[in-house]
Design a protein around this motif. Structure first.
Motif, PDB file in Angstrom:
ATOM      1  N   VAL A  10      35.793 -10.334  18.539  1.00 22.46           N
ATOM      2  CA  VAL A  10      35.955 -10.369  19.993  1.00 22.46           C
ATOM      3  C   VAL A  10      36.246 -11.794  20.456  1.00 22.46           C
ATOM      4  N   LEU A  11      35.529 -12.761  19.919  1.00 21.90           N
ATOM      5  CA  LEU A  11      35.794 -14.156  20.279  1.00 21.90           C
ATOM      6  C   LEU A  11      37.217 -14.552  19.923  1.00 21.90           C
ATOM      7  N   GLU A  12      37.668 -14.101  18.752  1.00 17.34           N
ATOM      8  CA  GLU A  12      39.034 -14.420  18.335  1.00 17.34           C
ATOM      9  C   GLU A  12      40.060 -13.784  19.262  1.00 17.34           C
ATOM     10  N   ALA A  13      39.799 -12.541  19.675  1.00 16.76           N
ATOM     11  CA  ALA A  13      40.710 -11.860  20.593  1.00 16.76           C
ATOM     12  C   ALA A  13      40.759 -12.590  21.934  1.00 16.76           C
ATOM     13  N   LEU A  14      39.601 -13.002  22.426  1.00 22.88           N
ATOM     14  CA  LEU A  14      39.573 -13.737  23.698  1.00 22.88           C
ATOM     15  C   LEU A  14      40.339 -15.049  23.577  1.00 22.88           C
ATOM     16  N   TRP A  15      40.146 -15.745  22.465  1.00 24.38           N
ATOM     17  CA  TRP A  15      40.824 -17.027  22.279  1.00 24.38           C
ATOM     18  C   TRP A  15      42.338 -16.838  22.221  1.00 24.38           C
ATOM     19  N   THR A  29      43.140  -6.078  31.861  1.00 18.48           N
ATOM     20  CA  THR A  29      44.093  -5.141  31.260  1.00 18.48           C
ATOM     21  C   THR A  29      44.340  -5.424  29.779  1.00 18.48           C
ATOM     22  N   GLU A  30      43.762  -6.500  29.265  1.00 19.74           N
ATOM     23  CA  GLU A  30      44.073  -6.934  27.906  1.00 19.74           C
ATOM     24  C   GLU A  30      42.995  -6.596  26.884  1.00 19.74           C
ATOM     25  N   LEU A  31      41.891  -6.012  27.342  1.00 17.91           N
ATOM     26  CA  LEU A  31      40.824  -5.622  26.425  1.00 17.91           C
ATOM     27  C   LEU A  31      40.388  -4.200  26.718  1.00 17.91           C
ATOM     28  N   LEU A  32      40.068  -3.458  25.677  1.00 20.55           N
ATOM     29  CA  LEU A  32      39.527  -2.115  25.847  1.00 20.55           C
ATOM     30  C   LEU A  32      38.145  -2.189  26.494  1.00 20.55           C
ATOM     31  N   PRO A  33      37.744  -1.136  27.219  1.00 17.00           N
ATOM     32  CA  PRO A  33      36.409  -1.138  27.844  1.00 17.00           C
ATOM     33  C   PRO A  33      35.290  -1.412  26.851  1.00 17.00           C
ATOM     34  N   SER A  34      35.420  -0.887  25.622  1.00 16.71           N
ATOM     35  CA  SER A  34      34.365  -1.120  24.632  1.00 16.71           C
ATOM     36  C   SER A  34      34.263  -2.604  24.285  1.00 16.71           C
ATOM     37  N   HIS A  35      35.420  -3.277  24.227  1.00 14.03           N
ATOM     38  CA  HIS A  35      35.408  -4.710  23.947  1.00 14.03           C
ATOM     39  C   HIS A  35      34.856  -5.481  25.139  1.00 14.03           C
ATOM     40  N   GLN A  38      31.241  -5.585  24.802  1.00 14.27           N
ATOM     41  CA  GLN A  38      30.817  -6.584  23.832  1.00 14.27           C
ATOM     42  C   GLN A  38      30.884  -7.988  24.423  1.00 14.27           C
ATOM     43  N   VAL A  39      31.893  -8.219  25.269  1.00 10.74           N
ATOM     44  CA  VAL A  39      32.012  -9.515  25.926  1.00 10.74           C
ATOM     45  C   VAL A  39      30.795  -9.757  26.812  1.00 10.74           C
ATOM     46  N   ASN A  40      30.350  -8.725  27.505  1.00 14.63           N
ATOM     47  CA  ASN A  40      29.178  -8.877  28.361  1.00 14.63           C
ATOM     48  C   ASN A  40      27.962  -9.280  27.529  1.00 14.63           C
ATOM     49  N   ALA A  41      27.837  -8.724  26.330  1.00 15.89           N
ATOM     50  CA  ALA A  41      26.725  -9.088  25.450  1.00 15.89           C
ATOM     51  C   ALA A  41      26.859 -10.537  24.985  1.00 15.89           C
TER      52      ALA A  41
END
Length: 210
Positions: A10-15, A29-35, A38-41
């Motif tokens: 997830v960190l890599e995707a955000l970066w 619009t660039e991340l699935l709700p499930s991701h 995980q970002v919130n966590a």
């Protein structure tokens, strides 16, 4: 996938998405709700920052649409990702090394010479074999017998022999001699001269043409 591996993904995707966007933020619009969950966590761990109202307003203006959610790495998240991408890999248990690799145990002086060798990558005409620098960086030390343990392919072992040959030519033969005795791998310029790259064949070494 283990929890820390999911977090790193997830960190890599955000970066990657933040860098591609140019402003550092990954948008709703660039991340699935499930991701996003995980970002919130990860935010709770201080690794991710969620956009506040003012940030979302600026992003909405840039995007020309309402941005309801956005996230980016904090400095701690950035460093966690950088470390995670370069962290020492777990060493295979004894007897479970990959079939194309051999367990090699080096004494401290051999390891010191090898570190000099891989540190010269970029300056050598015959550079260390692919993956050897990573093996050196992630090697573990058995302090009981004072040996550094690496799992090497045949090409990497040949490269180690070359590095120890350079060490021999500039000071001490003990490390190369020990490697030959224990693993039967020796570097021989006379044997390999016709097989090396043209740049290597054209250079004169110590004792060569002036």
């Amino acid at each position: 996938m283990r929890s820390w591996e999911r977090a790193l993904s997830v960190l890599e995707a955000l970066w990657e998405r933040g860098q591609a966007a140019g402003h550092g933020w990954t948008l709703d619009t660039e991340l699935l709700p499930s991701h996003q969950q995980q970002v919130n966590a990860l935010e709770n761990q201080g690794l991710v920052e969620l956009a506040c109202r003012d940030d979302r307003a600026e992003l909405s203006a840039l995007e020309g649409r309402p941005v309801r959610w956005a996230a980016r790495l904090t400095p701690y998240g950035h460093d966690t990702l950088a470390y995670g991408q370069s962290r020492p890999r777990a060493e295979p248990p004894p007897g479970e090394a990959a079939p194309d690799r051999q367990l090699v145990e080096l004494i401290p002086s051999q390891m010191a010479a090898l570190r000099v060798f891989v540190g010269l990558t970029g300056r050598l005409r015959v550079p260390p074999a692919d993956g050897l620098a990573e093996q050196v960086r992630t090697a573990s030390c058995d302090h009981g017998i004072k040996r550094w343990r690496l799992h090497l392919t045949q090409k990497q072992m040949d490269s180690v022999a070359y590095g120890l040959w350079l060490h021999r030519m500039t000071g001490s033969a003990a490390e190369a001699n020990r490697f030959v005795r224990e693993y039967g791998v020796v570097h021989s310029p006379a044997r390999d001269l016709g097989e090396g790259p043209p740049a290597a064949r054209g250079d004169a070494g110590i004792g060569g043409r002036g």
